[in-house]
Design an enzyme around this catalytic site. Structure first.
Site, short mmCIF file in Angstrom:
data_model
loop_
_atom_site.label_atom_id
_atom_site.label_comp_id
_atom_site.label_asym_id
_atom_site.label_seq_id
_atom_site.Cartn_x
_atom_site.Cartn_y
_atom_site.Cartn_z
N ARG A 49 0.85 -1.18 0.00
CA ARG A 49 0.00 0.00 0.00
C ARG A 49 0.89 1.24 0.00
O ARG A 49 2.10 1.13 0.16
CB ARG A 49 -0.94 -0.01 1.21
CG ARG A 49 -0.18 -0.38 2.47
CD ARG A 49 -0.59 0.34 3.69
NE ARG A 49 -0.47 1.77 3.56
CZ ARG A 49 0.66 2.48 3.67
NH1 ARG A 49 1.83 1.89 3.89
NH2 ARG A 49 0.64 3.79 3.56
N ALA A 51 0.90 5.12 -2.24
CA ALA A 51 0.77 5.40 -3.67
C ALA A 51 1.98 4.93 -4.50
O ALA A 51 1.81 4.17 -5.46
CB ALA A 51 0.48 6.89 -3.86
N GLN A 200 -2.88 2.55 9.79
CA GLN A 200 -1.55 2.62 9.15
C GLN A 200 -0.57 3.39 10.03
O GLN A 200 0.64 3.12 9.99
CB GLN A 200 -1.64 3.30 7.77
CG GLN A 200 -2.28 2.44 6.69
CD GLN A 200 -3.76 2.69 6.58
OE1 GLN A 200 -4.43 3.05 7.54
NE2 GLN A 200 -4.31 2.47 5.40
N ASP A 241 -1.92 10.86 -2.40
CA ASP A 241 -2.27 9.80 -3.35
C ASP A 241 -2.48 10.35 -4.75
O ASP A 241 -2.31 9.63 -5.74
CB ASP A 241 -3.51 9.05 -2.87
CG ASP A 241 -3.12 8.18 -1.70
OD1 ASP A 241 -3.09 8.69 -0.56
OD2 ASP A 241 -2.76 7.01 -1.92
N ASN A 251 -5.52 12.53 -0.05
CA ASN A 251 -4.67 11.68 0.82
C ASN A 251 -5.60 10.95 1.78
O ASN A 251 -6.82 11.15 1.78
CB ASN A 251 -3.62 12.53 1.54
CG ASN A 251 -2.59 11.68 2.27
OD1 ASN A 251 -2.05 10.73 1.68
ND2 ASN A 251 -2.32 11.96 3.52
N LYS A 252 -5.01 10.11 2.61
CA LYS A 252 -5.77 9.26 3.55
C LYS A 252 -6.86 10.04 4.28
O LYS A 252 -6.63 11.17 4.72
CB LYS A 252 -4.78 8.65 4.55
CG LYS A 252 -5.39 7.72 5.60
CD LYS A 252 -6.25 6.61 5.03
CE LYS A 252 -5.50 5.75 4.05
NZ LYS A 252 -6.43 4.97 3.17
#
Ligand code: MRU
Length: 347
Positions: A49, A51, A200, A241, A251-252
């Site tokens: 995982r 990007a 994460q 990302d 992004n996340k």
């Protein structure tokens, strides 16, 4: 201090070796992918995982398992099979542009120029995948150098998700300048958001920073405002990302909230990413597809249910931070300051 193992590698036997990130931090397990379906599954469930890492994994994944059978197929069959593999891989995750970027680059290389025999095509594509991998490592090193002064002047940082070594070829994006600052004797301290739903931050960022001996404190995602209000944080730094041409950053999930907090508390909000994450074909962040993931990731932690059975759940995996809230984007081409739209176009 142990060096952080590589998340993605190509073995001498011609397999794709992935560090299974779903098993971290409890177990350090590697899987050797020998066919494209295994790679697709690994990307979908986040064994690999981040990007850039999924882009690199997909580039190698396109070659599986050609090595065993290059002489059995004619060029036409090889290319048709490659396109089929590309389609499976590109459908695994929609938000990070690095995935489609790497696959398109591999396919363009395959279809470019004269049609060599199958073994020659295989070698050409393996060398392209190795270039993608090596260029990412070089970009991460350049991001480390470019971002180092920002970290030195803002040593108490908060980060979200994992934009470290595990998410790329080596070093990281958001974590790269932090590692560089730490190595250079800057007294950094990193507050690590746990990053629900898939943790994460807690599982991966905390693991790699502590292995590297970087001082850090794990927090839950709802603690950032409090720490900022008590002046314990100098800046937020995250990965990306996909960055749209106007500087909007996907992004996340949870990143947008941090950017809003930074504006309120007058703190810089930095994004670090390689150029392969910037998608100039997309004008605006609202056009970035946002991956929606399984409800089970929210209603459960690992296999333990934490909510009533069958409860309604939302699970967008990413959010989009508007360019106005981004202080600067750190790339291998240097620091792109606001206004990012103008400065991205000329970088
Ligand atoms: O769902 P994930 O874990 O793949 O999401 C990763 C992120 O959001 C990272 O911040 C991003 O990919 C940058 S990684 C250098």
């Amino acid at each position: 201090v142990e060096p952080v193992p590589k998340s993605v590698a190509w073995t001498e036997e011609g397999a794709l070796r992935l560090l299974d990130q779903t098993r971290l931090p409890q177990e350090e397990v590697y899987i050797d992918c020998k066919d494209v379906d295994t790679v697709c599954e690994a990307i979908r469930v986040l064994r690999v995982r981040g990007a850039p890492a999924i882009g690199i994994a997909a580039a190698y994944g396109l070659l599986l398992p050609f090595r065993d059978a290059p002489n059995l197929r004619d060029t036409y069959e090889f290319l048709a099979d490659l396109d089929r593999r590309a389609e499976c891989l590109v459908e695994t995750r929609p938000t990070a542009v690095n995935l489609a970027w790497a696959i398109n680059r591999m396919c363009a290389r395959a279809h470019a120029g004269e049609e060599p025999d199958v073994p020659a095509l295989y070698r050409r594509l393996l060398s392209e995948a190795r270039d993608i991998h090596a260029e990412d490592a070089a970009a991460c090193r350049a991001i480390a150098d470019a971002g180092l002064p920002l970290i030195a002047s803002h040593p108490r940082l908060l980060t979200h998700c994992n934009a470290g070594s595990l998410a790329v070829s080596e070093l990281g994006t958001a974590l790269a300048p932090i590692y560089a600052a730490h190595r250079n004797g800057v007294q950094v301290h990193v507050f690590v958001d746990e990053t629900r739903p898939l943790l994460q931050g807690a599982r991966l960022t905390a693991w790699e920073l502590s292995r590297a001996g970087v001082p850090m404190t794990l927090i839950t995602d709802n603690m950032a405002a409090h720490l900022m209000s008590r002046k314990q944080i100098d800046a937020v730094i995250v990965g990306a990302d996909r960055v749209a041409a106007n500087g909007d950053v996907a992004n996340k999930i949870g990143t947008l909230g941090l950017a809003v907090l930074c504006q309120y508390f007058g703190l810089p909000f930095y994004v670090a990413c390689p150029w392969s994450t910037i998608d100039l074909k997309i004008d605006h962040g609202s056009m970035i597809p946002i991956e929606q993931r399984s409800a089970l990731e929210v209603s459960h932690i690992r296999d333990v249910s934490i909510a009533p059975n069958g409860v309604d759940v939302a699970n967008p995996a990413f959010d989009v931070t508007p360019a106005d809230l981004v202080t600067a984007i750190i790339t291998e081409r240097g620091i792109i300051e606001a206004p990012c739209k103008e400065n991205l176009a000329t970088a």
